[in-house]
Structure formats: C-alpha cells, structure tokens
Write a protein that holds these residues in place. Structure first.
Motif, mmCIF file in Angstrom:
data_model
loop_
_atom_site.group_PDB
_atom_site.id
_atom_site.type_symbol
_atom_site.label_atom_id
_atom_site.label_comp_id
_atom_site.label_asym_id
_atom_site.label_seq_id
_atom_site.Cartn_x
_atom_site.Cartn_y
_atom_site.Cartn_z
ATOM 1 N N HIS A 134 0.862 -1.206 0.000
ATOM 2 C CA HIS A 134 0.000 0.000 0.000
ATOM 3 C C HIS A 134 0.887 1.239 0.000
ATOM 4 O O HIS A 134 1.452 1.612 1.032
ATOM 5 N N HIS A 154 1.374 5.370 -1.950
ATOM 6 C CA HIS A 154 1.009 6.458 -2.871
ATOM 7 C C HIS A 154 2.320 7.136 -3.267
ATOM 8 O O HIS A 154 2.493 8.337 -3.101
ATOM 9 N N LYS A 164 -0.208 3.455 -6.253
ATOM 10 C CA LYS A 164 -1.562 3.877 -6.634
ATOM 11 C C LYS A 164 -1.535 5.163 -7.439
ATOM 12 O O LYS A 164 -0.669 6.012 -7.243
ATOM 13 N N HIS A 204 -9.646 1.267 1.022
ATOM 14 C CA HIS A 204 -9.245 2.005 2.223
ATOM 15 C C HIS A 204 -10.470 2.023 3.136
ATOM 16 O O HIS A 204 -11.500 2.583 2.748
ATOM 17 N N HIS A 241 -5.987 -0.157 6.462
ATOM 18 C CA HIS A 241 -6.061 0.772 7.600
ATOM 19 C C HIS A 241 -6.769 0.114 8.784
ATOM 20 O O HIS A 241 -6.123 -0.305 9.713
ATOM 21 N N ASP A 289 2.315 2.882 3.495
ATOM 22 C CA ASP A 289 1.461 4.016 3.123
ATOM 23 C C ASP A 289 2.292 5.239 2.732
ATOM 24 O O ASP A 289 1.902 6.371 3.009
HETATM 25 ZN ZN ZN Z 1 -3.637 4.988 1.235
#
Ligand code: ZN
Length: 415
Positions: free
Chosen positions: A82, A84, A151, A251, A274, A326
């Motif tokens: 996960h 970004h 992502k 998410h 999460h 994350d």
């Molecule tokens: Zn995220």
C-alpha cells in the motif's frame, strides 16, 4: 545443480515458507533454518537449506555472485502492498504547520492537503513525475522493499490519472517491482465538488474502462470513509472495476467506522486497508470472507491518531494480517517496512515473527503475488534482505541493520 548466486554462512534464515496467507496460529510461522545457505539460478531460488549441505548440492557457475553472510541473517525481500509513492510537489511546509497545531481543514482551506498534490501532479510531465518518484523507490529499496504497490489518485481527471499509471509502468525499469492500482476514487475531483454524481460517472464510464483497456492497472482502490466516498458509492465503483477486470481493494475504517470493511467482505476484496476503527461485527465478516487486513501503523503514528488497528483481535479471529508503509506526501513519511515492523511490535503487540510474516508472504498475498515473491522457497524469485546481525535487529529504528538487498538474484543495494 548449477547456480549463479549464493549466500552462505548465514546465522539464521527465516524462510516464511509454507501455505499462505498465514493466519491465526500460523501468523508467526517464519520457519527458521540455523546455519543456512541459499542459492539461485537466473533469479530463481534453487536451493534453501543448511550451509553444511550446500557444497554437495550446488555447482557454482564461473562468475557467480557469492555473498558471505558472516553469520548475519537473511529474510525475504519486503513486500509493501500500500503506497502512494507517485506524486509531484512537496508538502513539508504543511507538516511544520501541522506540528504547530494547524488542523487538516485549516491547511486544506489555505490550498494545502491532497489538492496541493493534485495541482502539482497535474502540472508535471510524465518524465518529471517519474524523476520525482525514483529517489523514493530507491529509499524504499534501501529499507529492504523489493516489491511494492503504487496507486494513482493525485490526478482526479482522465488524463492525469492515466498519466500516473503510465509512470508506474515506466518505473518498471527500477529494481523494485511495482503493482499498479487505479485510485481515481481517492477524492472527488476539484472541478466536481458541486456535482459528485458527475465525478462518479467520470470514474465509472470514463476512467475505469480506459485503465482496463490499456491494461494500466491490476487493482482498483477506493477511499471509503465518511467525508470521502460513501459505502454505496464505493460499491458502485468497485463493482464497475470488477466487471472491467480490475481487482478490488479498499481504504476502510481509518478515521471512523463506516462500513468499508463489510463492503470489502461483500465484494470479496483481496485486502481491506487501515482498519484503525474496525468494530467486532465487521472484523468477523473479514474473517469469514478471507479478506487480508493490511495495516498501516506508520500512517496512524504520523497522523497522531492516538490509536492503532486491532491487530491482536484480527489475528485471534484468524484474519491474515499484512503490513504496509502508506508512503504518501501527507503523513506517509517513512519508506521503511522495518519501521512498520517496529510499530507493529511495539504499538500493536505483534510478535516479531508475526510482523515479519505480515511484511513478506502475507503482504505478497495482499498483492496476489504469493506464487512468486514473499518467501524463500525453491522456485520463487531470489528476493532477499541480508541483515548484518540477528533478524530482530530490524526493529532498531535509526541503525543501519540492512547490509544487502537482493532482487531476482542481483545485488541491488549494498551498504
Ligand atoms: Zn492509502
């Protein structure tokens, strides 16, 4: 057997092999070998066993890479399911304001927050965006990550979402192997604030079919949270994605209990991520549906949420637990899976073995790559991390414990 890569003189090798995902009693099943060696040919593992046995088992090719572990330890390359990591711009100034007491809405009102990243990402060329991302991937690699998810979600328009995913594909030239996720449902696009329905239609009719047609992503993710996308909107988006051949992930329950975990169970999502505010009924549904819980304690830490996901209750209910960083421009400030492991141990009460499984084979399962990566077994990719001392040294934040990182049988980082 012929080998072109060998690590020998390993004090302890944690293979994380066996049936996966690991859950409940087996969450901490790392399957250690003391006094070990591991060998590979053309990037694939061909031998895992004791150092004493390696000499008679393998035939080392001329020019092979031979690493003396000097009694250190070897674990599978980390899988970060996960991130970004692709974005343009810099929000460090915002961070200092946040530490000085500014709230998220105050920062957003002055042009900060996610929309600042959206503006910078839209303005960047493909080449600029790739160039901004490469050093972040390099930092992840140095922390032992050999496979990661990336992502979209800072474009929020057809062109710029496609651009982000093109950049993920372009970054296939990096040692870290990437899995692409379309996340146009990260936030309502700024032009659509007064027309949510219009943005949903753009996602479903404009973006998802293009992403699927051009094979730009394997996954579709939605930020299902009060204030972002509702459960009904998330269901509609993820169903459309599934129908187009994109696999759903979500998410869920980061800031408030909101039904995202139940939706993950309903849709058969591979992973719900999460889960800080997960309640017991939703937890049971995740367990029944076999959804992997991907926990992101680094985000909870840097957002000062004051709480972490109920990892022990998830393990007790036999939900497989994975960990991720994350990495993102707001609160995903650490690229380090070892830091996620430390927080999992010291803030969520996992054992070291449970956290290691969560960062390797279970994380590979969260990305549907368990057949290739995530454990050290014959036939899998030779992706590994060599720790100078015992494996538990990985929890010592701030100490350079990682000596070497291996991807497909190549030394891609050495201290
Ligand atoms: Zn995220």
């Amino acid at each position: 057997m012929l080998v072109d890569f060998l690590i020998h003189n390993i004090g302890e090798l944690l293979t994380c092999s066996g049936p996966a995902p690991k859950r409940g009693q087996t969450q901490g099943d790392v399957r250690a070998i003391a006094g070990a060696a591991i060998a590979a040919h053309r990037g694939r593992i061909v031998f895992v066993g004791t150092d004493a046995g390696v000499a008679k088992m393998v035939d080392v090719e001329a020019g092979a890479t031979i690493v003396d572990a000097r009694g250190g330890s070897v674990v599978p390359g980390f899988v970060d399911p996960h991130t970004h990591v692709v974005f343009a711009g810099d929000r460090q100034g915002e961070l200092r304001r946040r530490l000085a007491g500014a709230t998220y809405s105050e920062i957003a009102a002055s042009g900060g927050g996610i929309l600042a990243t959206v503006a910078a990402t839209r303005a960047a060329s493909d080449a600029d965006l790739a160039a901004a991302t490469r050093p972040r991937l390099e930092a992840m690699l140095q922390c032992g990550t050999t496979t990661a998810e990336a992502k979209s979600g800072y474009g929020l328009s057809v062109d710029s979402e496609l651009k982000m995913l093109r950049v993920v594909a372009q970054l296939g030239d990096q040692p870290i192997e990437l899995a692409a996720t379309f996340m146009g449902a990260h936030e309502i696009g700024p032009e659509w604030r007064t027309n949510r329905r219009g943005y949903l239609e753009l996602l479903i009719d404009g973006m998802i079919p293009r992403v699927a047609r051009d094979r730009l992503a394997e996954w579709c993710d939605v930020f299902c949270e009060p204030g972002a996308f509702t459960v009904d909107e998330s269901r509609e988006i993820l169903r459309a994605a599934k129908a187009s051949g994109l696999k759903p992930r979500i998410h869920a329950e980061e800031f408030a209990p909101g039904g995202g975990a139940r939706l993950a169970a309903e849709l058969g999502a591979r992973s719900a991520d999460h889960l800080v505010c997960l309640d017991d009924p939703s937890l049971k549904e995740l367990a029944a549906a076999g959804v992997i819980a991907t926990l992101l304690p680094i985000a909870a830490f840097y957002l000062k949420l004051g709480r972490f996901a109920p990892a022990r209750r998830l393990i007790a209910a036999a939900v497989p637990v994975a960990l991720a960083t994350d990495v993102n421009p707001g609160a995903g400030l650490s690229p380090s899976m070892p830091f996620a492991i430390s927080l999992a141990c010291f803030a969520m009460n996992l054992t070291f073995e449970e956290a290691l499984v969560a960062s390797t084979i279970n994380a590979a399962c969260a990305l549907d790559r368990q057949d290739r990566v995530g454990s050290l077994e014959v036939g899998k990719q030779m992706d590994a991390v060599l720790v100078a001392g015992p494996p538990i040294d990985l929890v010592r934040v701030g100490v350079d414990t990682i000596r070497t990182v291996v991807k497909r049988g190549q030394l891609v980082y050495a201290r």
